[in-house]
Enzyme design. Structure first.
Site, mmCIF file in Angstrom:
data_model
loop_
_atom_site.group_PDB
_atom_site.id
_atom_site.type_symbol
_atom_site.label_atom_id
_atom_site.label_comp_id
_atom_site.label_asym_id
_atom_site.label_seq_id
_atom_site.Cartn_x
_atom_site.Cartn_y
_atom_site.Cartn_z
ATOM 1 N N HIS A 35 59.424 59.563 100.228
ATOM 2 C CA HIS A 35 60.327 59.707 101.367
ATOM 3 C C HIS A 35 59.592 60.239 102.590
ATOM 4 C CE1 HIS A 35 62.903 60.098 97.746
ATOM 5 N NE2 HIS A 35 63.636 59.259 98.427
ATOM 6 N N ASP A 46 62.500 49.676 96.351
ATOM 7 C CA ASP A 46 63.019 50.973 96.750
ATOM 8 C C ASP A 46 63.440 50.826 98.209
ATOM 9 O OD1 ASP A 46 63.670 53.654 96.688
ATOM 10 O OD2 ASP A 46 61.800 54.272 95.742
#
Length: 567
Positions: free
Chosen positions: A272, A344
């Site tokens: 992230h 993702d």
């Protein structure tokens, strides 16, 4: 120590716990609604036949939309508040989730809601996932919109229901313990039964894809990104648990999405924030990470999620999501995966290295079929169309991706949807409770009889009042005298806590996440539930009261402590 304000989100973040959209500005115009339409006819035959027939009738624009799985704002498909409408207009130029589906011919949507302990929590004040009936009404509305699209294929509706620290739908459902608790129990039959119950509840709410289980094998304790979301550090044991979870979900008619391929457990980096490096060579990866993902594939997982990871022994310097060596040569050719490969979240930093349209084409060319959470839906769709026109994306590759997606959709649609009455049923609580009871681990303290004698007082590190109250009630039900103060202290700690959160005077310290913190605890009795679920607290209370043994064994090593003090 980070504390997060709990404001659940609907349809706002991705499967590994993704970067979230900024809060939308409130628009002055009212939310729009989409009139209902009659369902389009669906071709007859087996799922592959249905998919082929549906694809044959799709133009390039429809094909491009089918590989997109964004989020949208709103807790209802066609009626949303002004804030959600403004968010949807910013994302897609429409007011409602249903309009987004019809405008872009979307293949799927992802639903998200956050909990306080979730490492991806948010303060974003948007619509939320409120309850099983609300989610069912929402998904019914989304499917109604999807049925108006060419081919009549149902929508893929996904969520991250891993349980433990990443649990999107929390109210009114049967909460499984975390994956690490499941690893501590080490009973795949119980795992499969619990995940079948979970799958039935998701299906009853209209969820067709669960972005779970996490198949990552944990390496060093420094990996706090995955932590208790993984089953443990033993690839063989993990493989058994992954396969059991997949069988449970798929047996209930929900596609299991094993993640984060080819493995996020051997890095302390967080995708992230950047591109994590996994410094394993090919032989090490084959021994540590392949067994779990292969087990998921072999057990029939409908989906594999790629990770934004630089696995140096597989394709050094290239994020796995964008690596043909990994997503096609390895996953498809060597591991024989025939289902849907999903990225993702495409709004995470490693995927935003390129503009949204270029990133979409690169991900498809690598071998992904479904693009999760593109940061710009229009740009992703238009980039795919430009790739077809310019030759950087072959139409055959796009058709292949959409055919896989539609085959999965029609396969899932063949399973009858349960009634909402199955959600949080006594049968499901019994199945999940058995798994929770098998996971409780004593690292130090007595292995028979009560853990402590006399009255007890339950305390907890900040932000864990729900778990504390659930344990108090369970202890009282088990016949233990609980006092507000003055009793022998049972202290609860969990996700994100540090040594300063420990109580040196506690008679019992209980870890409700990865157990590594117990190495610093001074209590005479050290216990791990690996989970703060209500049923895990019930299982703990039985052990504290001496009415049950603690059969669990830690699936990760804790410095200075045995895997279990009780054999």
């Amino acid at each position: 120590m980070r504390r997060l304000l709990v404001v659940p989100l609907l349809l706002a973040a991705g499967a590994c716990g993704k970067d979230q959209p900024a809060p939308p500005a409130v628009a002055p115009s009212p939310a729009a609604t989409v009139p209902s339409s009659a369902p389009a006819s669906v071709p007859a035959g087996d799922p592959a036949t249905q998919a082929a027939a549906a694809v044959a009738g799709m133009n390039d624009t429809t094909l491009a939309g089918q590989v997109l799985m964004p989020y949208a704002y709103g807790s209802d498909a066609t009626t949303v508040d002004k804030t959600s409408a403004a968010g949807n207009r910013s994302l897609a130029g429409v007011d409602t989730p249903a309009e987004m589906i019809t405008k872009f011919h979307l293949g799927g949507l992802i639903l998200v809601g956050f909990t306080a302990q979730d490492p991806t929590g948010s303060t974003n004040p948007t619509s939320n996932v409120e309850s099983p009936p609300q989610v069912r009404k929402l998904t019914d509305g989304l499917q109604q919109a999807a049925r108006t699209l060419p081919g009549g294929a149902p929508l893929l509706i996904g969520t991250d229901q891993e349980y433990g620290v990443v649990t999107r739908i929390t109210n009114g459902v049967t909460a499984l313990p975390s994956a690490m608790a499941v690893g501590a129990a080490a009973q795949p039959a119980l795992t499969e039964a619990a995940w079948r119950a979970a799958g039935a509840e998701l299906s009853a709410m209209g969820i067709t894809v669960d972005f779970a289980p996490v198949a990552d094998t944990l390496g060093p304790p420094a990996n706090t990104v995955i932590g208790s979301r993984a089953f443990g550090s033993d690839p063989r044991a993990n493989a058994q648990q992954v396969a059991a979870a997949v069988r449970g979900l798929e047996g209930a008619g929900v596609a299991a999405a094993v993640k984060h391929f080819p493995g996020h457990g051997h890095t302390s980096g967080d995708s992230h924030e950047g591109l994590p490096v996994v410094a394993l060579n090919r032989a090490q990866w084959t021994a540590q990470d392949r067994p779990t993902f292969q087990a998921g594939v072999d057990a029939g997982a409908g989906v594999v999620m790629s990770g934004h990871l630089d696995v140096q022994g597989l394709d050094k310097g290239v994020p796995a999501t964008f690596s043909r060596k990994i997503m096609t040569d390895l996953l498809r050719t060597e591991m024989k995966f025939t289902g849907v490969a999903v990225t993702d979240a495409m709004n995470m930093p490693p995927a935003k290295k390129w503009p949204a349209g270029e990133a979409a084409v690169r991900a498809l060319n690598a071998g992904n079929d479904l693009l999760l959470m593109p940061p710009d839906i229009t740009a992703a769709r238009d980039g795919i169309l430009a790739g077809l026109k310019g030759g950087s994306l072959k139409r055959e590759r796009l058709v292949e991706a959409v055919t896989r997606i539609l085959t999965l959709k029609f396969r899932l649609a063949a399973t009858a949807q349960p009634e909402l009455a199955v959600v949080n049923s006594v049968k499901h609580q019994q199945a999940v409770g058995a798994l929770g009871a098998a996971s409780v681990t004593v690292f130090r303290g007595p292995c028979s009889g009560a853990l402590v004698e006399g009255p007890v007082t339950v305390t907890a590190a900040g932000g864990r009042e729900v778990a504390r109250i659930n344990l108090v009630r369970a202890l009282q039900a088990a016949g233990v005298q609980v006092q507000a103060a003055g009793g022998k202290v049972i202290h609860l700690v969990g996700y994100g806590d540090k040594s300063v959160d420990l109580d040196p005077a506690a008679a019992v310290t209980v870890m409700m996440d990865t157990p590594h913190l117990l190495a610093a605890a001074k209590s005479p009795a050290l216990v791990a539930t690996y989970s703060s679920s209500k049923l895990s607290m019930t299982a703990l209370a039985a052990v504290v009261a001496g009415k049950a043994k603690a059969p669990g064994k830690s699936p990760v090593a804790v410095t200075g402590l045995p895997r279990s003090a009780c054999g």
